[in-house]
Design a protein around this motif. Sequence first.
Motif, PDB file in Angstrom:
ATOM      1  N   LYS A  25       0.826  -1.209   0.000  1.00  0.00           N
ATOM      2  CA  LYS A  25       0.000   0.000   0.000  1.00  0.00           C
ATOM      3  C   LYS A  25       0.855   1.253   0.000  1.00  0.00           C
ATOM      4  CE  LYS A  25      -4.270  -1.059   2.414  1.00  0.00           C
ATOM      5  NZ  LYS A  25      -4.877  -1.287   3.714  1.00  0.00           N
ATOM      6  N   TYR A  54       0.396   5.583   0.832  1.00  0.00           N
ATOM      7  CA  TYR A  54      -0.526   6.526   1.461  1.00  0.00           C
ATOM      8  C   TYR A  54       0.065   7.923   1.411  1.00  0.00           C
ATOM      9  CZ  TYR A  54      -3.860   8.253   4.977  1.00  0.00           C
ATOM     10  OH  TYR A  54      -4.841   8.935   5.637  1.00  0.00           O
ATOM     11  N   THR A 111      -3.098   2.871  -3.788  1.00  0.00           N
ATOM     12  CA  THR A 111      -2.466   4.125  -3.373  1.00  0.00           C
ATOM     13  C   THR A 111      -3.562   5.095  -2.942  1.00  0.00           C
ATOM     14  OG1 THR A 111      -0.589   3.729  -4.818  1.00  0.00           O
ATOM     15  CG2 THR A 111      -0.984   6.018  -4.163  1.00  0.00           C
ATOM     16  N   PHE A 112      -3.472   5.522  -1.702  1.00  0.00           N
ATOM     17  CA  PHE A 112      -4.528   6.347  -1.100  1.00  0.00           C
ATOM     18  C   PHE A 112      -4.088   7.803  -1.020  1.00  0.00           C
ATOM     19  CE2 PHE A 112      -4.909   2.033   0.380  1.00  0.00           C
ATOM     20  CZ  PHE A 112      -6.260   1.764   0.164  1.00  0.00           C
ATOM     21  N   GLY A 145      -8.169   3.784   3.955  1.00  0.00           N
ATOM     22  CA  GLY A 145      -6.733   3.568   3.810  1.00  0.00           C
ATOM     23  C   GLY A 145      -6.050   2.856   4.966  1.00  0.00           C
ATOM     24  N   VAL A 189       3.403  -0.728   4.175  1.00  0.00           N
ATOM     25  CA  VAL A 189       2.927   0.555   3.676  1.00  0.00           C
ATOM     26  C   VAL A 189       4.090   1.541   3.577  1.00  0.00           C
ATOM     27  CG1 VAL A 189       1.229   2.401   4.071  1.00  0.00           C
ATOM     28  CG2 VAL A 189       0.819   0.120   5.020  1.00  0.00           C
ATOM     29  N   SER A 230       4.377   5.667   3.474  1.00  0.00           N
ATOM     30  CA  SER A 230       3.419   6.714   3.804  1.00  0.00           C
ATOM     31  C   SER A 230       4.113   8.051   4.055  1.00  0.00           C
ATOM     32  CB  SER A 230       2.654   6.278   5.055  1.00  0.00           C
ATOM     33  OG  SER A 230       1.825   7.308   5.512  1.00  0.00           O
TER      34      SER A 230
END
Lengths: 431, 185
Positions: free
Chosen positions: A299, A301, A329-330, A380, A388, A390
């Motif tokens: 992921k 973020y 992908t947030f 998310g 992740v 981020s």
Amino acid sequence: MGMTITEKIMAKSAGKKNISIGESIWLNVDTLMTHDVCGPPVIGIWKNEFGEKAKIWNKDKLVIFPDHYIFTANKHANRNVDILRQFAKENDVDNYYDVGTDRYKGVCHVALAEEGYNVPGNVLIGTDSNTCTSGAFGMFATGVGNTDGAFIMGTGKIWEKVPESMKFTFNGELPEYLTAKDLILTILGDITTDGATYRAMEFDGSGVFSLNMDERMTLTNMAIEAGGMNGIIAADSVTEEYVKSKGITDYEIFNSDNDAIYHSKYNYDVSKLEPVVAKPHSPDNKDTVRNVAGTKLTKCYIGSCTGGKLSDFKMAAKILIGNKVKIPTFIVPASTQVAKELAEETIDGVSLIDIFKNSGCDIGQSSCAACLGGPDDTFGRSVDKDVVISTTNRNFPGRMGSKKSEVYLASPLTVAASAINGVITDPRDFL
Amino acid sequence: MENIIKGKAFVLGDNIHTDQIIPAEHLVYSLTDEEESKKYGHFALSSVPIEKSGLPNGGIKFIEGDNYISEYKIIIGGSNFGCGSSREHAPFALQKAGVLAIVAESYARIFYRNSVDGGFLVPLETPEKLNNLVSTGDEIEIDLSTYFLTNKTTDKTYTLNNLGNVLPIVEAGGIFDYARKNNMI
């Protein structure tokens, strides 16, 4: 003997000419900020302690931004917003930015700047540890707990121990691949998560003053990650231009004296710095992106007070334009204003929001969202053994949701580059 | 303020952060509702990795089963105890679980302030690390009049730093009682 900028602002606020390091003094607070997680207990303590006489010391100086757990079905979280709404109504708090209305803003630290509450020379206290963000405006800003928040709400006062100051000077202009996030993660790696405990972190040098306000806020935002009481950057013409655009004319600019006393001084040549990450599970677990390049991710973020501002998204979009992301992908704009700007700002005629959509990102609503995990239905949020990367500010176990997940902290450039490859990637590969 | 604090030690490592003390997902419960607020005690220290929970061996749960009160009354930590977010729910959760005092080499500022100003527990500092000299389950006695900590199990005594500037607030039981005592409010 000379004084630092932090000492000067504290002395002014305490109404004293001279103050000494380690001395406890009472500050007069210019602005108190709270939100949906800490606001309800602040209100509870305030009512309980002041009883019938409970009165807000100056309701124009109290600001409330619901921002943490907003878009959730969690009934306890929604109850917290109800408590804020009721309190604001009962006490005529004009500076309340309610959920579900046009006034809703999103992440408090970004909204404070946008709504003109960050004023050079002022003292701003918030019931949130990242309140140090506002120090980017040449003001004293720090986080406190609920009891201190309730005490300020009734009295406008707080005791503080005058901190020693540490000075971090960045010389030179940042190359295209380097961001404020790389600078602060570099400092954290050097001084660790308690390297600045109870101290002021002052940022200085041509590298810092070449940054826009968004980027300066990324630097001061993470002073608390080193344990700092506050982070601070003296106001300059960039700051003045920003605050004037918010209609602020009554402010005072302070600068440290040349003979001010510092606990320590760190000097960096930005041309020698590299994009870095903080590896799991601590913000001081620094490594260069090159060293960890290729690490498999699940992921990406981009959001939060430290990594969801317009300039963060501009950087990410510069890399994502014309590319597809390989993993979820947030994108979470910190505030509703940032969300609006994503539709207005363009690169090569394409709006930032369209760049993100075209590359396959998921766009969330403005709030703290998964930066601190939150209820199960939070946008998310990390699940199971997610890995992740981020742009947020903390990567402790469980911080973004699942206790089994791993979080790497990095700049928006590094996160965007990594989203395209699905593995940690140096942004220089795309610039 | 009681001068003598007694109880079993629960030993933790360095950099115990507030997400470990009370994970963010639990911050939604009422702090004033007597029944609901017990959840804070129940989830206290629930995010400390189990291998680091109850040193030196780890693997010890701070709260057993459905309880919200721990059998351990004194936390022995290392450096930078309580770092991370500003949540006052952290010292509140420990108090709810029955903790009376924490002994650590150093604290994060907000956690320290919250403990003192909220009157939740007494945060004591030590000149040397004690979390490698005390074991979880050891019987501890702290004397605040002399600033000595005695490990009754090993019969060893250690010095604590004095409370300095915050002593009057700790003695008063928190910032509000301090302010009332001094006619500030």
